[in-house]
Design an enzyme around this catalytic site. Structure first.
Site, mmCIF file in Angstrom:
data_model
loop_
_atom_site.group_PDB
_atom_site.id
_atom_site.type_symbol
_atom_site.label_atom_id
_atom_site.label_comp_id
_atom_site.label_asym_id
_atom_site.label_seq_id
_atom_site.Cartn_x
_atom_site.Cartn_y
_atom_site.Cartn_z
ATOM 1 C CE LYS A 200 -1.779 2.656 3.191
ATOM 2 N NZ LYS A 200 -2.368 3.720 2.864
ATOM 3 N N GLY A 253 6.749 4.809 8.370
ATOM 4 C CA GLY A 253 6.015 6.271 8.527
ATOM 5 C C GLY A 253 6.234 5.912 10.333
ATOM 6 C CB SER A 254 4.234 8.715 12.284
ATOM 7 O OG SER A 254 3.012 8.322 12.331
ATOM 8 C CB THR A 255 6.406 7.242 16.243
ATOM 9 O OG1 THR A 255 8.277 7.384 15.619
ATOM 10 C CG2 THR A 255 6.996 6.886 17.338
ATOM 11 N N GLY A 258 3.047 3.992 13.900
ATOM 12 C CA GLY A 258 3.586 2.499 14.005
ATOM 13 C C GLY A 258 3.127 1.792 15.064
ATOM 14 C CD GLU A 275 13.424 1.175 8.121
ATOM 15 O OE1 GLU A 275 14.032 1.951 9.098
ATOM 16 O OE2 GLU A 275 14.454 0.146 8.592
ATOM 17 C CB CYS A 309 12.838 9.283 8.461
ATOM 18 S SG CYS A 309 13.952 8.323 6.766
HETATM 19 P P1 NAD Z 1 1.936 7.742 9.014
HETATM 20 O O1 NAD Z 1 2.393 7.529 9.497
HETATM 21 O O2 NAD Z 1 0.607 9.077 8.700
HETATM 22 O O3 NAD Z 1 1.699 7.267 7.445
HETATM 23 C C1 NAD Z 1 2.482 6.475 6.717
HETATM 24 C C2 NAD Z 1 1.800 5.086 5.143
HETATM 25 O O4 NAD Z 1 0.924 4.593 7.270
HETATM 26 C C3 NAD Z 1 0.887 5.108 4.803
HETATM 27 O O5 NAD Z 1 0.711 4.675 4.083
HETATM 28 C C4 NAD Z 1 -0.527 5.682 5.436
HETATM 29 O O6 NAD Z 1 -2.134 5.450 4.977
HETATM 30 C C5 NAD Z 1 -0.401 4.888 6.426
HETATM 31 N N1 NAD Z 1 -1.485 4.724 8.126
HETATM 32 C C6 NAD Z 1 -1.647 5.044 8.200
HETATM 33 N N2 NAD Z 1 -3.085 5.234 9.078
HETATM 34 C C7 NAD Z 1 -2.550 3.831 9.148
HETATM 35 C C8 NAD Z 1 -3.231 2.640 10.229
HETATM 36 N N3 NAD Z 1 -4.377 2.985 11.353
HETATM 37 N N4 NAD Z 1 -3.359 1.551 9.849
HETATM 38 C C9 NAD Z 1 -1.651 0.935 8.828
HETATM 39 N N5 NAD Z 1 -1.820 2.061 8.209
HETATM 40 C C10 NAD Z 1 -2.191 3.984 8.664
HETATM 41 O O7 NAD Z 1 3.106 8.533 8.019
HETATM 42 P P2 NAD Z 1 4.038 10.281 6.536
HETATM 43 O O8 NAD Z 1 2.939 11.445 7.151
HETATM 44 O O9 NAD Z 1 2.482 9.446 5.503
HETATM 45 O O10 NAD Z 1 4.733 9.559 6.404
HETATM 46 C C11 NAD Z 1 5.675 10.770 7.035
HETATM 47 C C12 NAD Z 1 6.594 9.813 8.415
HETATM 48 O O11 NAD Z 1 7.279 8.733 8.215
HETATM 49 C C13 NAD Z 1 8.012 11.000 8.961
HETATM 50 O O12 NAD Z 1 7.514 10.322 10.610
HETATM 51 C C14 NAD Z 1 9.173 9.818 8.664
HETATM 52 O O13 NAD Z 1 9.614 9.928 9.527
HETATM 53 C C15 NAD Z 1 8.559 8.657 8.355
HETATM 54 N N6 NAD Z 1 9.253 8.006 7.354
HETATM 55 C C16 NAD Z 1 10.134 6.963 8.255
HETATM 56 C C17 NAD Z 1 11.098 6.338 7.791
HETATM 57 C C18 NAD Z 1 12.018 5.520 7.759
HETATM 58 O O14 NAD Z 1 12.894 4.414 6.946
HETATM 59 N N7 NAD Z 1 12.617 5.355 9.051
HETATM 60 C C19 NAD Z 1 11.201 6.615 5.545
HETATM 61 C C20 NAD Z 1 9.918 7.734 5.254
HETATM 62 C C21 NAD Z 1 9.644 7.665 6.436
#
Ligand code: NAD
Length: 502
Positions: A200, A253-255, A258, A275, A309
Site C-alpha cells: 500500500k 511511517g510515523s511513530t 507504527g 521504520e 526521516c
Molecule cells: P503516516 O504514519 O501518517 O503514514 C504512513 C503510512 O501508513 C501511509 O501509507 C498511511 O496511509 C498508513 N497508515 C495511516 N494510518 C494507518 C493505520 N491506522 N494502519 C495502517 N496504516 C496506516 O506517515 P506519513 O506522514 O505518511 O510519513 C511521514 C513519517 O514517515 C515521518 O514520521 C517519517 O519520519 C516517517 N518515515 C520514516 C522512514 C524510515 O525509514 N524510518 C522513511 C520515510 C518516512
C-alpha cells in the site's frame, strides 16, 4: 485550488520522458493490481492524487478498502503456495530481479518525472533516486543464490540443519516522502527471499509505485506475487495490519501510526518491522572542516524540503561557534532556491500537502513563542503550491518543542553544546534514534562519539550517504528491524531447524 483537470507539465518544452509520463497519467484511471490484473476497487471508489506544486489533480486512483485487501491476500497466498513462485530456482529469481532493475533504469526519467509531479522533490533528485532503485533491485538479485542455512554440530547418531525460508505473505505499507525508493526497499527483499507481497503506497503519492508495478509485471513475475493496493491508512492500512492471513508487515511511517500497526498485528502475531520517525543530531566540533560541515548541514535539512526521516534537524555546534555557524548556515540556506521542482536550479520543491505545510508553519510559531531566535525564513513561499522557505532557528534549547518533535519540513534548530559529553548527552536526549552525524578531524573523538550516539546509522564527516549494502533502521522509537544490507534477511525470512535421527 483543486481542479480535476489532468495537470499539464510546467513550461517550457517537454522532454520525451515528460511527455511519456503525462501520456501515462492521461491513459485512464489508476487501478489496483490484484492477482496479476488491474482492477477497480470493489466499492468503485477513487481518490485524487494532487500535484503539490500546482495543487491540481494529477490522476484519480482506485481506493482499496478491506474487501480489496481480502482479495489481495487470497491472490498473494495462492501465489505463495504455487510452484510457479515457491518452486522456481534461485537463479530464475535472480534473473527476474535483474530484469526489473534494467526496466527501472530504462524508464528512470519517466519515473522521475512522475515522482516529481506527485511528491514535489526536484527532478534531478528523483532521477538519482530512480537509478538508486535499479541498484537496490540489483543488490537483491544477488541474494537468492546466497541464502544459506547451516549444519550444526551433533553427535554421530543425529543430523541437524537449519533452513532459511520466506515469511509468506508480506504486507508493505509506505510513507509518501520517497515513494519509489521505499517501494524498492521492500519489494526487492520480499521477492528475493521468496515471499509474495501486497504493497500500500501512501495516499498522497501513489503514482510511481503503480508505474513500478507495471514494469515489474512486464518482466514476467507470476500473477499474485506482487499486489498493489493504494488507499487510506484508516481503511486499507488498518485492514492489512489486522489481517489474519498476512504473515509479516513492513511499515514505514510515523511513530504514532507504527504503534497502531503493531497493536493491530497482535491478532495473528504477524512479524512486524517498523521504520519510523527521527530527530537526528548533527554534531559539529570546533576542529571540523567547517566549510564542508556547514554546507552539508544546510543540505540535509533542506533536502526533500526537510521531509526525510533521517534529516539532521538538530544541529549541535560548540558554543564558541554558535554565532558564526548560525550566520553561515543562514547565508548558505538563503541561496537555496525554492520553486518549481522541474527548474534545474531549484533546491526545495513543495511540501506534500496543505496540511503538512500548515503543520510545519505551526512549528515556526511554536519556536518563536518558546524563545528560539528565527534567523532565516519561517514563511510560506508564494501562494500556489505548498512551498515553505528554508527556516533556521538559533539559540535553541534541546527542551523546546522544535527540538523534540519531528517537524518534517525545512526547519533547522541550532543548539549550542559545551563539550563532548554535553554534545553526546543532548544528541541522545530524544525519543528517536534513527540517524546521527559527527564532524571532527580527531579520529579518536569521531569513533568515540559514533559509538556513544544511540542511532541506527551514524555518519562521520558526511551526512545522508547510503548504499544498498548498508542496513537502515532505528534505535528507540524510530522503530525496529532493518531494511537493506544483509540484515534485511532477518526481516523477510524465518528459520527452520530440522533434526534427523540416523
Ligand atoms: P503516516 O504514519 O501518517 O503514514 C504512513 C503510512 O501508513 C501511509 O501509507 C498511511 O496511509 C498508513 N497508515 C495511516 N494510518 C494507518 C493505520 N491506522 N494502519 C495502517 N496504516 C496506516 O506517515 P506519513 O506522514 O505518511 O510519513 C511521514 C513519517 O514517515 C515521518 O514520521 C517519517 O519520519 C516517517 N518515515 C520514516 C522512514 C524510515 O525509514 N524510518 C522513511 C520515510 C518516512
Amino acid at each position: 485550488m483543486t481542479s480535476t483537470a489532468i495537470a499539464e507539465a510546467p513550461a517550457p518544452a517537454l522532454t520525451p520522458e515528460h511527455r511519456k509520463a503525462l501520456d501515462w497519467l492521461k491513459s485512464g484511471p489508476k487501478r489496483l493490481l490484484i492477482g496479476g490484473k488491474w482492477v477497480d476497487a470493489q466499492s468503485g471508489k477513487t481518490f485524487a492524487t494532487v500535484n503539490p506544486s500546482t495543487e491540481e489533480t494529477l490522476a484519480m486512483v482506485a481506493e482499496a478498502d478491506s474487501a480489496d485487501i481480502d482479495a489481495a491476500v487470497v491472490a498473494a497466498r495462492r501465489a505463495f503456495e504455487s510452484s510457479t513462485w515457491s518452486g522456481i530456482s534461485p537463479h530464475e529469481r535472480t534473473r527476474l530481479l535483474l530484469r526489473i532493475a534494467d526496466a527501472v533504469e530504462r524508464n528512470a526519467k519517466e519515473l522521475a518525472v512522475l515522482e516529481t509531479l506527485d511528491m514535489g522533490a526536484p527532478y534531478a533528485t528523483n532521477l538519482g533516486r530512480a537509478m538508486q532503485v535499479a541498484e537496490i533491485f540489483r543488490y537483491y538479485a544477488g541474494w537468492p543464490t546466497k541464502l544459506f542455512g547451516t549444519t550444526n554440530p551433533m553427535d554421530a547418531s543425529r543430523f541437524q540443519y537449519m533452513l532459511r525460508e520466506p515469511m509468506g505473505v508480506c504486507a508493505l505499507i509506505n510513507a509518501w516522502n520517497v515513494p519509489l525508493v521505499m517501494a524498492a526497499n521492500k519489494i526487492a527483499p520480499a521477492l528475493a527471499f521468496g515471499n509474495t507481497a501486497i504493497l500500500k503506497p501512501a495516499e498522497q503519492a501513489p503514482l510511481t509505485t503503480l508505474r513500478l508495478a507495471e514494469l515489474i509485471e512486464e518482466v514476467g513475475i507470476p500473477p499474485g506475487v506482487l499486489n498493489i493496493v493504494p488507499g487510506f491508512g484508516a481503511t486499507a492500512g488498518a485492514a492489512m495490519s489486522a489481517h489474519m492471513d498476512i504473515d509479516k508487515i513492513a511499515f514505514t511511517g510515523s511513530t504514532a501510526v507504527g504503534r497502531m500497526v503493531l497493536q493491530a498485528s497482535t491478532g495473528n502475531l504477524k512479524k512486524v518491522s517498523l521504520e519510523l520517525g527521527g530527530k537526528s543530531p548533527n554534531i559539529i566540533f570546533p576542529d571540523a572542516d567547517l566549510d564542508r560541515a556547514l554546507a552539508s548541514a544546510v543540505d540535509t535539512f533542506c533536502k526533500n524540503s526537510g521531509q526525510i526521516c533521517s534529516a539532521g534537524t538538530r544541529l549541535f555546534v560548540h558554543e564558541s561557534l554558535h554565532d558564526e555557524a548560525t550566520e553561515r548556515v543562514a547565508q548558505i540556506a538563503a541561496t537555496y532556491k525554492v520553486g518549481s521542482p522541474f527548474d534545474a536550479d531549484t533546491k526545495l520543491g513543495p511540501l506534500i500537502s496543505q496540511r503538512q505545510m500548515e503543520r510545519v508553519l505551526s512549528y515556526v510559531d511554536a519556536g518563536q513563542s518558546e524563545g528560539a531566535r528565527l534567523s532565516l525564513g519561517g514563511q510560506r513561499h508564494g501562494d500556489v503550491g505548498y512551498f515553505v522557505k528554508p527556516t533556521v532557528f538559533s539559540s535553541v534549547s534541546n527542551t523546546m518543542t522544535i527540538a523534540r518533535e519531528e517537524i518534517f519540513g525545512p526547519v533547522l534548530s541550532i543548539i549550542p553544546f559545551k563539550d563532548e559529553d554535553d554534545a553526546v548527552f543532548k544528541g541522545n536526549d530524544t525519543e528517536y534514534g534513527l540517524a546521527a552525524a559527527v564532524w571532527t578531524r580527531d579520529a579518536s573523538r569521531a569513533h568515540r562519539v559514533a559509538r556513544a550516539l544511540k542511532a541506527g546509522r551514524v555518519w562521520i564527516n558526511t551526512y545522508a550517504e547510503g548504499d544498498p549494502v548498508m542496513s537502515f533502521g532505528g534505535y528507540k522509537q524510530s522503530g525496529y528491524g532493518r531494511e537493506l544490507g544483509a540484515e534485511s534477511i532477518e526481516a523477510y525470512t524465518q528459520t527452520k531447524s530440522v533434526l534427523m535421527r540416523l
